[in-house]
Design an enzyme around this catalytic site. Sequence first.
Site, PDB file in Angstrom:
ATOM      1  N   TYR A 137     -20.494 -18.720 -20.058  1.00 44.64           N
ATOM      2  CA  TYR A 137     -21.808 -18.932 -19.464  1.00 44.64           C
ATOM      3  C   TYR A 137     -21.685 -19.166 -17.962  1.00 44.64           C
ATOM      4  O   TYR A 137     -20.585 -19.363 -17.442  1.00 44.64           O
ATOM      5  CB  TYR A 137     -22.544 -20.101 -20.134  1.00 44.64           C
ATOM      6  CG  TYR A 137     -22.045 -21.475 -19.726  1.00 44.64           C
ATOM      7  CD1 TYR A 137     -20.826 -21.966 -20.179  1.00 44.64           C
ATOM      8  CD2 TYR A 137     -22.791 -22.277 -18.853  1.00 44.64           C
ATOM      9  CE1 TYR A 137     -20.371 -23.218 -19.793  1.00 44.64           C
ATOM     10  CE2 TYR A 137     -22.338 -23.530 -18.461  1.00 44.64           C
ATOM     11  CZ  TYR A 137     -21.139 -23.992 -18.942  1.00 44.64           C
ATOM     12  OH  TYR A 137     -20.678 -25.219 -18.550  1.00 44.64           O
ATOM     13  N   ARG A 154     -17.246 -15.288 -11.070  1.00 47.58           N
ATOM     14  CA  ARG A 154     -16.616 -16.214 -12.028  1.00 47.58           C
ATOM     15  C   ARG A 154     -16.947 -15.796 -13.463  1.00 47.58           C
ATOM     16  O   ARG A 154     -16.110 -15.926 -14.363  1.00 47.58           O
ATOM     17  CB  ARG A 154     -17.063 -17.656 -11.744  1.00 47.58           C
ATOM     18  CG  ARG A 154     -16.310 -18.677 -12.586  1.00 47.58           C
ATOM     19  CD  ARG A 154     -16.586 -20.108 -12.157  1.00 47.58           C
ATOM     20  NE  ARG A 154     -17.980 -20.469 -12.335  1.00 47.58           N
ATOM     21  CZ  ARG A 154     -18.504 -21.645 -11.997  1.00 47.58           C
ATOM     22  NH1 ARG A 154     -17.728 -22.567 -11.448  1.00 47.58           N
ATOM     23  NH2 ARG A 154     -19.765 -21.903 -12.190  1.00 47.58           N
ATOM     24  N   ARG A 172     -17.601 -13.371 -40.458  1.00 50.30           N
ATOM     25  CA  ARG A 172     -16.779 -14.444 -39.899  1.00 50.30           C
ATOM     26  C   ARG A 172     -15.288 -14.266 -40.183  1.00 50.30           C
ATOM     27  O   ARG A 172     -14.858 -14.303 -41.334  1.00 50.30           O
ATOM     28  CB  ARG A 172     -17.267 -15.793 -40.445  1.00 50.30           C
ATOM     29  CG  ARG A 172     -16.640 -16.981 -39.736  1.00 50.30           C
ATOM     30  CD  ARG A 172     -17.161 -18.304 -40.252  1.00 50.30           C
ATOM     31  NE  ARG A 172     -16.554 -19.400 -39.498  1.00 50.30           N
ATOM     32  CZ  ARG A 172     -15.319 -19.850 -39.716  1.00 50.30           C
ATOM     33  NH1 ARG A 172     -14.575 -19.319 -40.663  1.00 50.30           N
ATOM     34  NH2 ARG A 172     -14.826 -20.832 -38.979  1.00 50.30           N
ATOM     35  N   HIS A 214     -11.591 -15.060 -37.615  1.00 53.79           N
ATOM     36  CA  HIS A 214     -11.265 -15.550 -36.278  1.00 53.79           C
ATOM     37  C   HIS A 214     -10.930 -14.464 -35.257  1.00 53.79           C
ATOM     38  O   HIS A 214     -11.413 -14.492 -34.137  1.00 53.79           O
ATOM     39  CB  HIS A 214     -10.095 -16.541 -36.354  1.00 53.79           C
ATOM     40  CG  HIS A 214     -10.483 -17.862 -36.952  1.00 53.79           C
ATOM     41  ND1 HIS A 214     -11.076 -17.982 -38.189  1.00 53.79           N
ATOM     42  CD2 HIS A 214     -10.363 -19.124 -36.477  1.00 53.79           C
ATOM     43  CE1 HIS A 214     -11.293 -19.252 -38.452  1.00 53.79           C
ATOM     44  NE2 HIS A 214     -10.876 -19.972 -37.424  1.00 53.79           N
ATOM     45  N   LYS A 270     -15.074 -20.704 -17.995  1.00 54.50           N
ATOM     46  CA  LYS A 270     -16.370 -21.351 -18.246  1.00 54.50           C
ATOM     47  C   LYS A 270     -16.858 -20.930 -19.634  1.00 54.50           C
ATOM     48  O   LYS A 270     -17.760 -20.098 -19.785  1.00 54.50           O
ATOM     49  CB  LYS A 270     -17.370 -20.983 -17.144  1.00 54.50           C
ATOM     50  CG  LYS A 270     -18.497 -22.016 -16.990  1.00 54.50           C
ATOM     51  CD  LYS A 270     -19.126 -21.896 -15.630  1.00 54.50           C
ATOM     52  CE  LYS A 270     -20.427 -22.657 -15.507  1.00 54.50           C
ATOM     53  NZ  LYS A 270     -20.325 -24.102 -15.697  1.00 54.50           N
ATOM     54  N   GLU A 281     -11.547 -34.043 -13.228  1.00 54.24           N
ATOM     55  CA  GLU A 281     -12.893 -33.715 -12.712  1.00 54.24           C
ATOM     56  C   GLU A 281     -13.910 -34.526 -13.491  1.00 54.24           C
ATOM     57  O   GLU A 281     -13.546 -35.390 -14.280  1.00 54.24           O
ATOM     58  CB  GLU A 281     -13.154 -32.210 -12.842  1.00 54.24           C
ATOM     59  CG  GLU A 281     -13.093 -31.683 -14.268  1.00 54.24           C
ATOM     60  CD  GLU A 281     -13.374 -30.192 -14.384  1.00 54.24           C
ATOM     61  OE1 GLU A 281     -13.978 -29.608 -13.467  1.00 54.24           O
ATOM     62  OE2 GLU A 281     -13.006 -29.612 -15.421  1.00 54.24           O
ATOM     63  N   LEU A 335     -12.442 -26.764 -13.881  1.00 54.81           N
ATOM     64  CA  LEU A 335     -13.263 -25.592 -13.579  1.00 54.81           C
ATOM     65  C   LEU A 335     -13.377 -25.517 -12.059  1.00 54.81           C
ATOM     66  O   LEU A 335     -13.720 -26.518 -11.421  1.00 54.81           O
ATOM     67  CB  LEU A 335     -14.656 -25.737 -14.193  1.00 54.81           C
ATOM     68  CG  LEU A 335     -15.536 -24.514 -13.930  1.00 54.81           C
ATOM     69  CD1 LEU A 335     -15.154 -23.376 -14.861  1.00 54.81           C
ATOM     70  CD2 LEU A 335     -16.996 -24.841 -14.087  1.00 54.81           C
TER      71      LEU A 335
HETATM   72  N1  PMP Z   1     -16.555 -28.872 -13.757  1.00 54.47           N
HETATM   73  C1  PMP Z   1     -17.208 -28.800 -14.930  1.00 54.47           C
HETATM   74  C2  PMP Z   1     -16.513 -29.254 -16.164  1.00 54.47           C
HETATM   75  C3  PMP Z   1     -18.523 -28.321 -14.982  1.00 54.47           C
HETATM   76  O1  PMP Z   1     -19.180 -28.234 -16.144  1.00 54.47           O
HETATM   77  C4  PMP Z   1     -19.172 -27.952 -13.778  1.00 54.47           C
HETATM   78  C5  PMP Z   1     -20.595 -27.487 -13.789  1.00 54.47           C
HETATM   79  N2  PMP Z   1     -20.696 -26.207 -14.315  1.00 54.47           N
HETATM   80  C6  PMP Z   1     -18.450 -28.038 -12.585  1.00 54.47           C
HETATM   81  C7  PMP Z   1     -17.147 -28.502 -12.609  1.00 54.47           C
HETATM   82  C8  PMP Z   1     -19.073 -27.643 -11.263  1.00 54.47           C
HETATM   83  O2  PMP Z   1     -19.217 -26.254 -11.191  1.00 54.47           O
HETATM   84  P1  PMP Z   1     -20.334 -25.602 -10.254  1.00 54.47           P
HETATM   85  O3  PMP Z   1     -20.186 -26.202  -8.906  1.00 54.47           O
HETATM   86  O4  PMP Z   1     -20.000 -24.153 -10.285  1.00 54.47           O
HETATM   87  O5  PMP Z   1     -21.651 -25.921 -10.885  1.00 54.47           O
END
Ligand code: PMP
Length: 281
Positions: free
Chosen positions: A31, A50, A98, A100, A144, A176, A200
């Site tokens: 997403y 991305r 279904r 995997h 993501k 994070e 991320l």
């Molecule tokens: N880390 C995580 C785990 C997130 O879910 C997000 C938000 N999508 C971010 C960082 C920040 O990403 P962005 O600046 O692209 O929204």
Amino acid sequence: MNILLNNRIISRESFTVDLEDRGFQFGDGIYEVIRIYDGFFFEWEAHLERLVRSAKELMLPLPTAIHTLYQNLQLLMKDSKITNGTVYIQVTRGAAPRFHAFPKETEPTLVAYVREMQRPLEQMRNGIKTITTEDIRWLRVDIKSLNLLGNVLAKQKAVEQGGAEAILIRDGIVTEGSSSNLFAIKGKQCFTHPANHLILNGITRQVVLRLLNNSELTLHETSFTLDELLEMDEVFITNTGQEVCPVIQIDDSVIGKGTPGVYTRQLQSAFEALLGAVIPS
Ligand code: PMP
């Protein structure tokens, strides 16, 4: 509300999720969330890049070319009449009995929809309280993907404790936030976790890295511990919805003077200036 389904805009009511959609059953999908300011998709190239990267990492074919997707998103935004908000885009590997391993001849499902959203000014001005929790997520959070249970449980814990974000700690290292990247400042040194498989690489993070190039701060993309974090002068998180958001408390520890720090405020102003610059009048 109308939604984009692959190449068509249809009503939400006429959309159904297949029982055996792999996004529904396995979380087998990806997403993106792109911010819309004054009818403009902020950093859309980076977000769509991305999306392409996430798809590639999961060997997930995208149903439309990226420029077609961008055009469809423009149509969707116009159709929604929303000029300030977000667009959520999701692609799953599609529906199949279904099993995997990847199905052979399944078409991916892309959906997107626009929601109204205002900037969270109160949080941005006053800062937020946060908690810490163990980072129990898998080891490819650079993708993501729809698999967000580790993030969901962490945010739930924060909410239960009256916090706005959960800061994730893996083996003593600050990675994070549950839905954000984290930066910390000590003196004129600014620290953030390197963009590897453990975080991320946020698009807002990348914007802030560019802004830091023009500041008096020296950037270190290097890992640091929770103990070090608690000793920092300033801490802030970044994401698409909250932009640059000061952190004033972590668990029971107050950060700095308990108010947003001077460099964080400078970065917020620089970010706003950028919005002024990128939004065509
Ligand atoms: N880390 C995580 C785990 C997130 O879910 C997000 C938000 N999508 C971010 C960082 C920040 O990403 P962005 O600046 O692209 O929204």
